[in-house]
Design a protein around this motif. Sequence first.
Motif, PDB file in Angstrom:
ATOM      1  N   MET A 200       0.845  -1.177   0.000  1.00 16.65           N
ATOM      2  CA  MET A 200       0.000   0.000   0.000  1.00 16.65           C
ATOM      3  C   MET A 200       0.891   1.241   0.000  1.00 16.65           C
ATOM      4  N   THR A 201       0.632   2.140  -0.913  1.00 16.99           N
ATOM      5  CA  THR A 201       1.388   3.385  -1.011  1.00 16.99           C
ATOM      6  C   THR A 201       0.459   4.555  -0.749  1.00 16.99           C
ATOM      7  N   TYR A 202       0.942   5.516   0.040  1.00 15.80           N
ATOM      8  CA  TYR A 202       0.194   6.739   0.323  1.00 15.80           C
ATOM      9  C   TYR A 202       0.726   7.832  -0.598  1.00 15.80           C
ATOM     10  N   ARG A 203      -0.175   8.393  -1.399  1.00 20.13           N
ATOM     11  CA  ARG A 203       0.195   9.460  -2.332  1.00 20.13           C
ATOM     12  C   ARG A 203      -0.067  10.810  -1.665  1.00 20.13           C
ATOM     13  N   ILE A 204       0.982  11.633  -1.606  1.00 17.43           N
ATOM     14  CA  ILE A 204       0.902  12.917  -0.924  1.00 17.43           C
ATOM     15  C   ILE A 204       1.117  14.045  -1.927  1.00 17.43           C
ATOM     16  N   ALA A 205       0.122  14.902  -2.066  1.00 16.78           N
ATOM     17  CA  ALA A 205       0.229  16.083  -2.918  1.00 16.78           C
ATOM     18  C   ALA A 205       1.067  17.128  -2.196  1.00 16.78           C
ATOM     19  N   THR A 206       2.095  17.618  -2.849  1.00 19.46           N
ATOM     20  CA  THR A 206       2.970  18.635  -2.267  1.00 19.46           C
ATOM     21  C   THR A 206       2.672  19.967  -2.926  1.00 19.46           C
ATOM     22  N   ILE A 207       2.335  20.950  -2.094  1.00 20.40           N
ATOM     23  CA  ILE A 207       2.021  22.284  -2.599  1.00 20.40           C
ATOM     24  C   ILE A 207       2.962  23.275  -1.927  1.00 20.40           C
ATOM     25  N   ILE A 208       3.790  23.908  -2.742  1.00 20.98           N
ATOM     26  CA  ILE A 208       4.752  24.891  -2.262  1.00 20.98           C
ATOM     27  C   ILE A 208       4.159  26.272  -2.505  1.00 20.98           C
TER      28      ILE A 208
ATOM     29  N   ILE B   5      10.921  15.428   2.338  1.00 16.67           N
ATOM     30  CA  ILE B   5      10.428  14.288   1.575  1.00 16.67           C
ATOM     31  C   ILE B   5      11.439  13.142   1.609  1.00 16.67           C
ATOM     32  N   ARG B   6      12.706  13.477   1.629  1.00 13.42           N
ATOM     33  CA  ARG B   6      13.743  12.434   1.696  1.00 13.42           C
ATOM     34  C   ARG B   6      13.665  11.634   2.993  1.00 13.42           C
ATOM     35  N   LEU B   7      13.020  12.201   4.018  1.00 13.06           N
ATOM     36  CA  LEU B   7      12.893  11.534   5.313  1.00 13.06           C
ATOM     37  C   LEU B   7      11.621  10.696   5.424  1.00 13.06           C
ATOM     38  N   ALA B   8      10.811  10.699   4.393  1.00 11.81           N
ATOM     39  CA  ALA B   8       9.514   9.999   4.434  1.00 11.81           C
ATOM     40  C   ALA B   8       9.704   8.488   4.405  1.00 11.81           C
ATOM     41  N   PRO B   9       8.745   7.769   4.975  1.00 15.04           N
ATOM     42  CA  PRO B   9       8.795   6.304   4.904  1.00 15.04           C
ATOM     43  C   PRO B   9       8.650   5.824   3.463  1.00 15.04           C
ATOM     44  N   GLU B  10       9.072   4.598   3.233  1.00  8.35           N
ATOM     45  CA  GLU B  10       9.078   4.043   1.874  1.00  8.35           C
ATOM     46  C   GLU B  10       7.683   3.919   1.269  1.00  8.35           C
ATOM     47  N   ASP B  11       6.650   3.816   2.095  1.00  7.39           N
ATOM     48  CA  ASP B  11       5.300   3.658   1.555  1.00  7.39           C
ATOM     49  C   ASP B  11       4.627   5.004   1.256  1.00  7.39           C
ATOM     50  N   PHE B  12       5.400   6.093   1.263  1.00 12.94           N
ATOM     51  CA  PHE B  12       4.882   7.418   0.937  1.00 12.94           C
ATOM     52  C   PHE B  12       5.503   7.892  -0.366  1.00 12.94           C
ATOM     53  N   GLU B  13       4.633   8.340  -1.265  1.00 12.92           N
ATOM     54  CA  GLU B  13       5.045   8.861  -2.570  1.00 12.92           C
ATOM     55  C   GLU B  13       4.532  10.295  -2.666  1.00 12.92           C
TER      56      GLU B  13
ATOM     57  N   TRP C  48       9.107  15.230  12.770  1.00 13.71           N
ATOM     58  CA  TRP C  48       7.938  15.823  12.118  1.00 13.71           C
ATOM     59  C   TRP C  48       7.402  14.869  11.043  1.00 13.71           C
ATOM     60  N   MET C  49       8.288  14.361  10.194  1.00 11.99           N
ATOM     61  CA  MET C  49       7.852  13.487   9.105  1.00 11.99           C
ATOM     62  C   MET C  49       7.242  12.190   9.647  1.00 11.99           C
ATOM     63  N   ASN C  50       7.829  11.627  10.679  1.00 13.59           N
ATOM     64  CA  ASN C  50       7.263  10.409  11.275  1.00 13.59           C
ATOM     65  C   ASN C  50       5.852  10.672  11.806  1.00 13.59           C
ATOM     66  N   GLY C  51       5.673  11.802  12.475  1.00 17.62           N
ATOM     67  CA  GLY C  51       4.352  12.157  12.989  1.00 17.62           C
ATOM     68  C   GLY C  51       3.350  12.398  11.877  1.00 17.62           C
ATOM     69  N   PHE C  52       3.766  13.096  10.833  1.00 16.86           N
ATOM     70  CA  PHE C  52       2.881  13.355   9.695  1.00 16.86           C
ATOM     71  C   PHE C  52       2.470  12.048   9.022  1.00 16.86           C
ATOM     72  N   ALA C  53       3.423  11.140   8.836  1.00 15.31           N
ATOM     73  CA  ALA C  53       3.116   9.853   8.200  1.00 15.31           C
ATOM     74  C   ALA C  53       2.089   9.075   9.023  1.00 15.31           C
TER      75      ALA C  53
ATOM     76  N   PHE D 105      -0.084  10.329  11.061  1.00 13.35           N
ATOM     77  CA  PHE D 105      -1.332  11.080  10.971  1.00 13.35           C
ATOM     78  C   PHE D 105      -2.063  10.760   9.656  1.00 13.35           C
ATOM     79  N   VAL D 106      -1.334  10.716   8.563  1.00 15.71           N
ATOM     80  CA  VAL D 106      -1.952  10.398   7.264  1.00 15.71           C
ATOM     81  C   VAL D 106      -2.490   8.970   7.284  1.00 15.71           C
ATOM     82  N   ARG D 107      -1.708   8.043   7.789  1.00 13.37           N
ATOM     83  CA  ARG D 107      -2.169   6.642   7.843  1.00 13.37           C
ATOM     84  C   ARG D 107      -3.474   6.538   8.614  1.00 13.37           C
ATOM     85  N   LYS D 108      -3.599   7.296   9.663  1.00 11.51           N
ATOM     86  CA  LYS D 108      -4.803   7.255  10.511  1.00 11.51           C
ATOM     87  C   LYS D 108      -5.993   7.944   9.850  1.00 11.51           C
TER      88      LYS D 108
END
Length: 185
Positions: A1-9, A26-34, A169-174, A176-179
Amino acid sequence: MTYRIATIIGSLRKDSINRRVADALIRLAPEDFEFFDVSIGDLPLYNQDDDANQADTVRRLKADVASADGVFFVTPEYNRSVPGALKNALDHGSRPYGDNSWSGIPAGVVGVSIGGTGTAIAQQHLRSVLAFFDMPIFGQPEAFIHWQDDMVGNDGVFHDRSRDFFQGWMNGFAAFVRKNAVNKA
């Protein structure tokens, strides 16, 4: 399962420090995040008269957001608020009335500025808009980042002094998204 994350700068600037921080995070994101970029610089100014016939770029924005499992906002602070280009994108994504592409999609907010308070006020304004859109918003830790020239190296990674904070921060965000992701079964 991959989580797709829209990035808006929020910054349109080619050499944006917000882009540098986003890329390093983004480089710190888990492998299941795109992560994928959602362009906002090509959107026309929002005009309610165009709701019935939205531009192709607006339809693309709305489709990108609707297909995402989360949205990662990275914004500078302009005059104590979010940049106009970001607010324009938010307005387009929420219109026409009753067709809010943002609703229910979990959001993370980060921002970096050369100012001493980072992007605290811009992020508070952005969080207020996102709450109105009914987006679950990742709350802690907050990331009001005061830019330091050596924060992100030429290799695109965070300096050792800040890496642990950003990894947290990235671990917490990941988590949060999974939940909160609505597009996953």
